[in-house]
Design a protein around this motif. Structure first.
Motif, PDB file in Angstrom:
ATOM      1  N   GLN A  75       0.840  -1.214   0.000  1.00 35.67           N
ATOM      2  CA  GLN A  75       0.000   0.000   0.000  1.00 35.67           C
ATOM      3  C   GLN A  75       0.872   1.259   0.000  1.00 35.67           C
ATOM      4  O   GLN A  75       0.577   2.225  -0.709  1.00 35.67           O
ATOM      5  CB  GLN A  75      -0.932   0.059   1.224  1.00 35.67           C
ATOM      6  CG  GLN A  75      -2.003  -1.001   1.226  1.00 35.67           C
ATOM      7  CD  GLN A  75      -1.676  -2.108   2.219  1.00 35.67           C
ATOM      8  OE1 GLN A  75      -0.615  -2.739   2.141  1.00 35.67           O
ATOM      9  NE2 GLN A  75      -2.575  -2.361   3.144  1.00 35.67           N
ATOM     10  N   VAL A  76       1.928   1.250   0.811  1.00 40.12           N
ATOM     11  CA  VAL A  76       2.820   2.414   0.886  1.00 40.12           C
ATOM     12  C   VAL A  76       3.436   2.680  -0.492  1.00 40.12           C
ATOM     13  O   VAL A  76       3.385   3.808  -1.004  1.00 40.12           O
ATOM     14  CB  VAL A  76       3.926   2.207   1.946  1.00 40.12           C
ATOM     15  CG1 VAL A  76       4.975   3.305   1.867  1.00 40.12           C
ATOM     16  CG2 VAL A  76       3.322   2.132   3.348  1.00 40.12           C
ATOM     17  N   ALA A  77       3.994   1.631  -1.111  1.00 41.51           N
ATOM     18  CA  ALA A  77       4.648   1.786  -2.416  1.00 41.51           C
ATOM     19  C   ALA A  77       3.650   2.238  -3.478  1.00 41.51           C
ATOM     20  O   ALA A  77       3.944   3.139  -4.269  1.00 41.51           O
ATOM     21  CB  ALA A  77       5.324   0.478  -2.821  1.00 41.51           C
ATOM     22  N   ASP A  78       2.468   1.631  -3.488  1.00 37.34           N
ATOM     23  CA  ASP A  78       1.456   2.010  -4.484  1.00 37.34           C
ATOM     24  C   ASP A  78       1.049   3.476  -4.321  1.00 37.34           C
ATOM     25  O   ASP A  78       0.868   4.192  -5.311  1.00 37.34           O
ATOM     26  CB  ASP A  78       0.216   1.113  -4.371  1.00 37.34           C
ATOM     27  CG  ASP A  78       0.482  -0.317  -4.848  1.00 37.34           C
ATOM     28  OD1 ASP A  78       1.507  -0.555  -5.523  1.00 37.34           O
ATOM     29  OD2 ASP A  78      -0.335  -1.204  -4.506  1.00 37.34           O
ATOM     30  N   HIS A  79       0.922   3.935  -3.066  1.00 35.24           N
ATOM     31  CA  HIS A  79       0.571   5.336  -2.800  1.00 35.24           C
ATOM     32  C   HIS A  79       1.659   6.270  -3.329  1.00 35.24           C
ATOM     33  O   HIS A  79       1.362   7.269  -4.006  1.00 35.24           O
ATOM     34  CB  HIS A  79       0.359   5.543  -1.295  1.00 35.24           C
ATOM     35  CG  HIS A  79       0.157   6.974  -0.912  1.00 35.24           C
ATOM     36  ND1 HIS A  79      -1.005   7.664  -1.182  1.00 35.24           N
ATOM     37  CD2 HIS A  79       0.988   7.861  -0.299  1.00 35.24           C
ATOM     38  CE1 HIS A  79      -0.882   8.912  -0.756  1.00 35.24           C
ATOM     39  NE2 HIS A  79       0.307   9.055  -0.208  1.00 35.24           N
ATOM     40  N   GLU A  80       2.919   5.949  -3.031  1.00 37.61           N
ATOM     41  CA  GLU A  80       4.040   6.798  -3.476  1.00 37.61           C
ATOM     42  C   GLU A  80       4.127   6.824  -5.007  1.00 37.61           C
ATOM     43  O   GLU A  80       4.337   7.889  -5.604  1.00 37.61           O
ATOM     44  CB  GLU A  80       5.370   6.300  -2.886  1.00 37.61           C
ATOM     45  CG  GLU A  80       5.423   6.258  -1.361  1.00 37.61           C
ATOM     46  CD  GLU A  80       5.341   7.608  -0.680  1.00 37.61           C
ATOM     47  OE1 GLU A  80       5.541   8.638  -1.325  1.00 37.61           O
ATOM     48  OE2 GLU A  80       5.067   7.635   0.535  1.00 37.61           O
ATOM     49  N   ILE A  81       3.947   5.665  -5.644  1.00 39.26           N
ATOM     50  CA  ILE A  81       4.008   5.586  -7.114  1.00 39.26           C
ATOM     51  C   ILE A  81       2.867   6.398  -7.732  1.00 39.26           C
ATOM     52  O   ILE A  81       3.054   7.081  -8.745  1.00 39.26           O
ATOM     53  CB  ILE A  81       3.984   4.112  -7.582  1.00 39.26           C
ATOM     54  CG1 ILE A  81       5.342   3.462  -7.258  1.00 39.26           C
ATOM     55  CG2 ILE A  81       3.676   4.001  -9.069  1.00 39.26           C
ATOM     56  CD1 ILE A  81       5.378   1.951  -7.431  1.00 39.26           C
ATOM     57  N   SER A  82       1.701   6.368  -7.099  1.00 35.59           N
ATOM     58  CA  SER A  82       0.561   7.140  -7.593  1.00 35.59           C
ATOM     59  C   SER A  82       0.867   8.641  -7.524  1.00 35.59           C
ATOM     60  O   SER A  82       0.539   9.403  -8.444  1.00 35.59           O
ATOM     61  CB  SER A  82      -0.668   6.774  -6.759  1.00 35.59           C
ATOM     62  OG  SER A  82      -1.602   7.788  -6.782  1.00 35.59           O
TER      63      SER A  82
END
Length: 200
Positions: A75-82
């Motif tokens: 979730q953290v990585a997906d948020h940052e990539i978004s």
């Protein structure tokens, strides 16, 4: 051969935080609205190049580490990539807008608020959690990988490019080579050093 990061003891958080400070200095200068339109265009180009290199390196090495090391890493990585994707779309637009156009300052304002929010997120949450969860040696090794990735990374936004390994690691150096050729031919500055050289 000794890795320079190992010798200095810098870890990946040190390297990325230094990037954040450099970008913030550029934002402050751009927000002052000082200098000629050409100078502001060149400053915006440097900001874009710095942010693209930084994002590529994070997507290749930092976020995959977060996915493995943190319980909510996906979730953290997906948020940052978004957030990177949003910033990259804004940079793509900003790249082609003349500094005398009112949209230049509107896009710049959107970009600075997006990036400042992103920096705040990383420095208050992701970075301390990575330092707590990942061995120091690995964090120092990641610093070297991030520095190397930034050297071959693109300098222009490519919103449609892949943002996850392995595709991003395979394609980024080729896109970076093409971008650096375009920069050299057009005289586009991609770092403060190059901008200062151009102004001499």
């Amino acid at each position: 051969m000794t890795n320079p990061q190992t010798a200095t003891g810098e870890d990946v958080v040190d390297v990325l935080t230094a990037d954040h400070r450099e970008v913030e200095m550029l934002f402050v200068e751009l927000e002052s609205r000082q200098g000629t339109p050409e100078h502001r265009r060149q400053l915006a180009d440097v900001v874009i190049a710095e942010l693209v290199r930084h994002s590529i390196a994070e997507e290749a090495y930092v976020y995959p580490t977060a996915r493995k090391a943190l319980p909510d890493g996906d979730q953290v990585a997906d948020h940052e990539i978004s957030e990177h994707a949003d910033a990259e779309r804004t940079m793509k637009e900003l790249e082609s807008v003349d500094p005398s156009d009112p949209r230049f300052d509107q896009l710049l304002s959107h970009l600075t608020s997006t990036i400042r929010h992103h920096i705040q997120d990383e420095e208050s949450d992701l970075f301390p959690r990575l330092r707590a969860a990942v061995a120091r040696e690995e964090m120092v090794e990641l610093a070297g990988k991030v520095q190397a990735a930034k050297k071959s990374a693109p300098t222009r936004p490519h919103p449609a490019a892949p943002d996850r390994p392995p595709a991003n690691k395979l394609l980024a150096p080729g896109a970076g080579l093409v971008d650096r050729l375009r920069d050299a031919l057009s005289g586009r500055p991609t770092s403060m050093e190059k901008l200062r050289e151009k102004q001499r």
